[in-house]
Design a protein around this motif. Sequence first.
Motif, mmCIF file in Angstrom:
data_model
loop_
_atom_site.group_PDB
_atom_site.id
_atom_site.type_symbol
_atom_site.label_atom_id
_atom_site.label_comp_id
_atom_site.label_asym_id
_atom_site.label_seq_id
_atom_site.Cartn_x
_atom_site.Cartn_y
_atom_site.Cartn_z
ATOM 1 N N LEU A 370 0.820 -1.214 0.000
ATOM 2 C CA LEU A 370 0.000 0.000 0.000
ATOM 3 C C LEU A 370 0.852 1.261 0.000
ATOM 4 O O LEU A 370 0.583 2.189 -0.768
ATOM 5 N N VAL A 371 1.866 1.301 0.855
ATOM 6 C CA VAL A 371 2.620 2.545 1.001
ATOM 7 C C VAL A 371 3.302 2.949 -0.312
ATOM 8 O O VAL A 371 3.525 4.135 -0.563
ATOM 9 N N GLU A 372 3.597 1.963 -1.156
ATOM 10 C CA GLU A 372 4.221 2.288 -2.448
ATOM 11 C C GLU A 372 3.260 3.008 -3.382
ATOM 12 O O GLU A 372 3.686 3.615 -4.366
ATOM 13 N N LYS A 373 1.960 2.952 -3.089
ATOM 14 C CA LYS A 373 0.947 3.469 -4.016
ATOM 15 C C LYS A 373 0.187 4.661 -3.435
ATOM 16 O O LYS A 373 -0.959 4.911 -3.831
ATOM 17 N N ILE A 374 0.797 5.398 -2.524
ATOM 18 C CA ILE A 374 0.071 6.452 -1.805
ATOM 19 C C ILE A 374 -0.603 7.443 -2.745
ATOM 20 O O ILE A 374 -1.734 7.876 -2.502
ATOM 21 N N LYS A 375 0.054 7.809 -3.846
ATOM 22 C CA LYS A 375 -0.518 8.843 -4.709
ATOM 23 C C LYS A 375 -1.804 8.388 -5.400
ATOM 24 O O LYS A 375 -2.551 9.218 -5.923
ATOM 25 N N GLU A 376 -2.090 7.085 -5.368
ATOM 26 C CA GLU A 376 -3.364 6.627 -5.903
ATOM 27 C C GLU A 376 -4.538 7.114 -5.052
ATOM 28 O O GLU A 376 -5.685 7.091 -5.508
ATOM 29 N N ASP A 377 -4.256 7.563 -3.825
ATOM 30 C CA ASP A 377 -5.320 8.193 -3.039
ATOM 31 C C ASP A 377 -5.773 9.493 -3.694
ATOM 32 O O ASP A 377 -6.955 9.857 -3.627
ATOM 33 N N ILE A 378 -4.852 10.202 -4.342
ATOM 34 C CA ILE A 378 -5.198 11.466 -5.002
ATOM 35 C C ILE A 378 -6.017 11.182 -6.256
ATOM 36 O O ILE A 378 -7.065 11.809 -6.482
ATOM 37 N N THR A 379 -5.577 10.254 -7.075
ATOM 38 C CA THR A 379 -6.349 9.929 -8.273
ATOM 39 C C THR A 379 -7.704 9.338 -7.906
ATOM 40 O O THR A 379 -8.689 9.533 -8.632
ATOM 41 N N CYS A 380 -7.790 8.655 -6.772
ATOM 42 C CA CYS A 380 -9.067 8.127 -6.292
ATOM 43 C C CYS A 380 -10.054 9.258 -6.018
ATOM 44 O O CYS A 380 -11.262 9.105 -6.245
ATOM 45 N N ASN A 381 -9.569 10.405 -5.529
ATOM 46 C CA ASN A 381 -10.447 11.559 -5.319
ATOM 47 C C ASN A 381 -11.192 11.914 -6.605
ATOM 48 O O ASN A 381 -12.370 12.258 -6.582
ATOM 49 N N VAL A 382 -10.485 11.838 -7.713
ATOM 50 C CA VAL A 382 -11.105 12.163 -9.000
ATOM 51 C C VAL A 382 -12.097 11.071 -9.385
ATOM 52 O O VAL A 382 -13.196 11.356 -9.873
ATOM 53 N N ASP A 383 -11.742 9.831 -9.157
ATOM 54 C CA ASP A 383 -12.684 8.736 -9.423
ATOM 55 C C ASP A 383 -13.957 8.896 -8.589
ATOM 56 O O ASP A 383 -15.040 8.477 -9.003
ATOM 57 N N ALA A 384 -13.821 9.507 -7.389
ATOM 58 C CA ALA A 384 -14.972 9.692 -6.492
ATOM 59 C C ALA A 384 -15.784 10.934 -6.825
ATOM 60 O O ALA A 384 -16.766 11.231 -6.136
ATOM 61 N N GLY A 385 -15.400 11.692 -7.854
ATOM 62 C CA GLY A 385 -16.218 12.808 -8.302
ATOM 63 C C GLY A 385 -15.617 14.184 -8.142
ATOM 64 O O GLY A 385 -16.198 15.179 -8.607
ATOM 65 N N PHE A 386 -14.467 14.297 -7.476
ATOM 66 C CA PHE A 386 -13.804 15.586 -7.359
ATOM 67 C C PHE A 386 -13.004 15.868 -8.639
ATOM 68 O O PHE A 386 -12.594 14.948 -9.341
ATOM 69 N N THR A 387 -12.772 17.140 -8.932
ATOM 70 C CA THR A 387 -11.949 17.495 -10.081
ATOM 71 C C THR A 387 -10.482 17.299 -9.738
ATOM 72 O O THR A 387 -10.104 17.261 -8.559
ATOM 73 N N PRO A 388 -9.604 17.197 -10.747
ATOM 74 C CA PRO A 388 -8.176 17.131 -10.447
ATOM 75 C C PRO A 388 -7.687 18.312 -9.608
ATOM 76 O O PRO A 388 -6.872 18.138 -8.703
ATOM 77 N N ALA A 389 -8.190 19.524 -9.906
ATOM 78 C CA ALA A 389 -7.778 20.695 -9.127
ATOM 79 C C ALA A 389 -8.213 20.559 -7.677
ATOM 80 O O ALA A 389 -7.465 20.912 -6.752
ATOM 81 N N GLN A 390 -9.433 20.057 -7.439
ATOM 82 C CA GLN A 390 -9.881 19.830 -6.062
ATOM 83 C C GLN A 390 -9.005 18.795 -5.365
ATOM 84 O O GLN A 390 -8.619 18.971 -4.204
ATOM 85 N N ALA A 391 -8.721 17.702 -6.062
ATOM 86 C CA ALA A 391 -7.914 16.643 -5.459
ATOM 87 C C ALA A 391 -6.545 17.173 -5.043
ATOM 88 O O ALA A 391 -6.056 16.897 -3.932
ATOM 89 N N LEU A 392 -5.912 17.949 -5.920
ATOM 90 C CA LEU A 392 -4.602 18.511 -5.586
ATOM 91 C C LEU A 392 -4.716 19.557 -4.489
ATOM 92 O O LEU A 392 -3.823 19.677 -3.635
ATOM 93 N N LYS A 393 -5.803 20.313 -4.478
ATOM 94 C CA LYS A 393 -6.027 21.294 -3.413
ATOM 95 C C LYS A 393 -6.150 20.598 -2.060
ATOM 96 O O LYS A 393 -5.633 21.089 -1.048
ATOM 97 N N HIS A 394 -6.841 19.464 -2.010
ATOM 98 C CA HIS A 394 -6.934 18.704 -0.760
ATOM 99 C C HIS A 394 -5.541 18.369 -0.231
ATOM 100 O O HIS A 394 -5.314 18.363 0.993
ATOM 101 N N TRP A 395 -4.621 18.050 -1.149
ATOM 102 C CA TRP A 395 -3.289 17.562 -0.782
ATOM 103 C C TRP A 395 -2.230 18.665 -0.760
ATOM 104 O O TRP A 395 -1.053 18.371 -0.571
ATOM 105 N N THR A 396 -2.623 19.922 -0.973
ATOM 106 C CA THR A 396 -1.632 21.009 -0.967
ATOM 107 C C THR A 396 -2.159 22.194 -0.158
ATOM 108 O O THR A 396 -1.920 22.281 1.035
ATOM 109 N N GLY A 397 -2.906 23.081 -0.803
ATOM 110 C CA GLY A 397 -3.321 24.310 -0.135
ATOM 111 C C GLY A 397 -4.147 24.085 1.116
ATOM 112 O O GLY A 397 -3.856 24.660 2.180
ATOM 113 N N ASN A 398 -5.195 23.267 1.018
ATOM 114 C CA ASN A 398 -6.018 23.006 2.195
ATOM 115 C C ASN A 398 -5.211 22.332 3.290
ATOM 116 O O ASN A 398 -5.350 22.641 4.477
ATOM 117 N N ALA A 399 -4.375 21.384 2.885
ATOM 118 C CA ALA A 399 -3.549 20.684 3.870
ATOM 119 C C ALA A 399 -2.625 21.642 4.603
ATOM 120 O O ALA A 399 -2.439 21.542 5.823
#
Length: 481
Positions: A370-399
Amino acid sequence: MKNSSFMAGVVASFVLAFAPQVGVAQEEEAPPPILFTNVNVFDGFSPDLIMNANVLVEGNVITQVSTDPIEIDGAFEVDGTGKTMTPGLIDMHQHVMLNPPEGTAAYQTRWDEASGGAIAQHHLVNNILMKGITSVRDIAGDPLDIAKAIDMGLIPGPRIVSSGGAISQTGGHGDWAGRNVPPGIIAEHADVTQASQNSWTVDGPDEVTKAVRLNLRRGAGFIKVMGGGGVASEFDPLDIMGLSEEEVSKAVEIAADNGTYVAVHAYHDESYDRHLRLGTRSFEHGFLISEDMVKRMVAKYEETEDIVWSFQCFMSVNSFGSYESMPAFFTHEQKLKGVRVGEGVRAMSKWMNEYDMFTIGGSDMFSPGLVEKIKEDITCNVDAGFTPAQALKHWTGNAGIVMAWSGPKNPYPSYHLGRIAPESYADILLWDGNPLEDINLILDESKLQLVMKDGRAYKNTLADSDSIMYRPAVSEPKVYP
């Protein structure tokens, strides 16, 4: 790259991150400023890139971002034509010390704290920092001395803001002692989990007070409490409550006294309600809550801007998507709990997006496979309906905003995290392509051409491979089946 008259200084800047820093007390020659030109910038918040921008790094801080030319003497220039610059990624739900193969049960069997630390360090470098995750919020476990060694320059790794040991009741989600461990050992905090300070099993407001203060004494940046049952633990059905109202109130009080906050592990309405009323600020998981609870959270955020939902997408949507996809070290009962979570998350995350809840992203992905694939959590955000910009915002600015909630307990208080803007730490990624158009680009490590943390390059494939400036990511063979 150009401006070769400054090559020596910049080589020092780029290489120091990899050289053994035994003599950290020795003065180092200050590197020259680094000027990135013609980059398309995702600033951590806006869905629109700043096109053809110039970004100046002086020391470990970004000092200018401009679409006009930046004039500065002695700068080393990096031509970013065609590249996308983003802030370094921030994993807001990581368990640094739980990466042996057995996860939370690791220290009951064949591993001790030293081996856990060695395994943690391997992943912190190879599967976190070198893949562009320049900061983690560690949320149960005690990597505080590893964090200190990283900050001192003794070993490489991402920034770590840790909760220290999770605070759990006996039989709760943080009670990781073996089923047949004598009760007196647990009560005396002598089982390996508590002796290593990865988790605390405590009962009553006084014991909670002591555990919270011990974590803060060790250098914790915030506090993690268990508000209900969980999947990756043995004794606790998902529907139970965790810490009592008096215990939660005490944890929130002590955290606030120290200028920081409480994060809660919880899944259902009753637990979220208790913590929303009592002042908890960071709400992890929640994959079984109702639409009405989502609306309450959004209303509270709009009123106060002091709470956040933390989304663990991959583990809930993908790993818990079916019985067969569960981690191999889970028991049958744990897998059944995971299936319930996987069923609930799809509706709940849709509501969070629809009602525009303030959101951060955290992988909760630990242990081999699992730990080798952490960034798949970000792409999963998009699969769940968020935009790529939202997904990256979750992992950058908001964080980065939530990282600052640690107040005086924040180990990185000088500048902003998670943004490309003046007065921000120089945690910078350069991508060959635009992840706002194709989020899956972030999974192709060849597209990540520069990883800079704190003004130093840990990966750099912008230069030719025979250049002294070339710095590929470390690649080591797996050591497990």
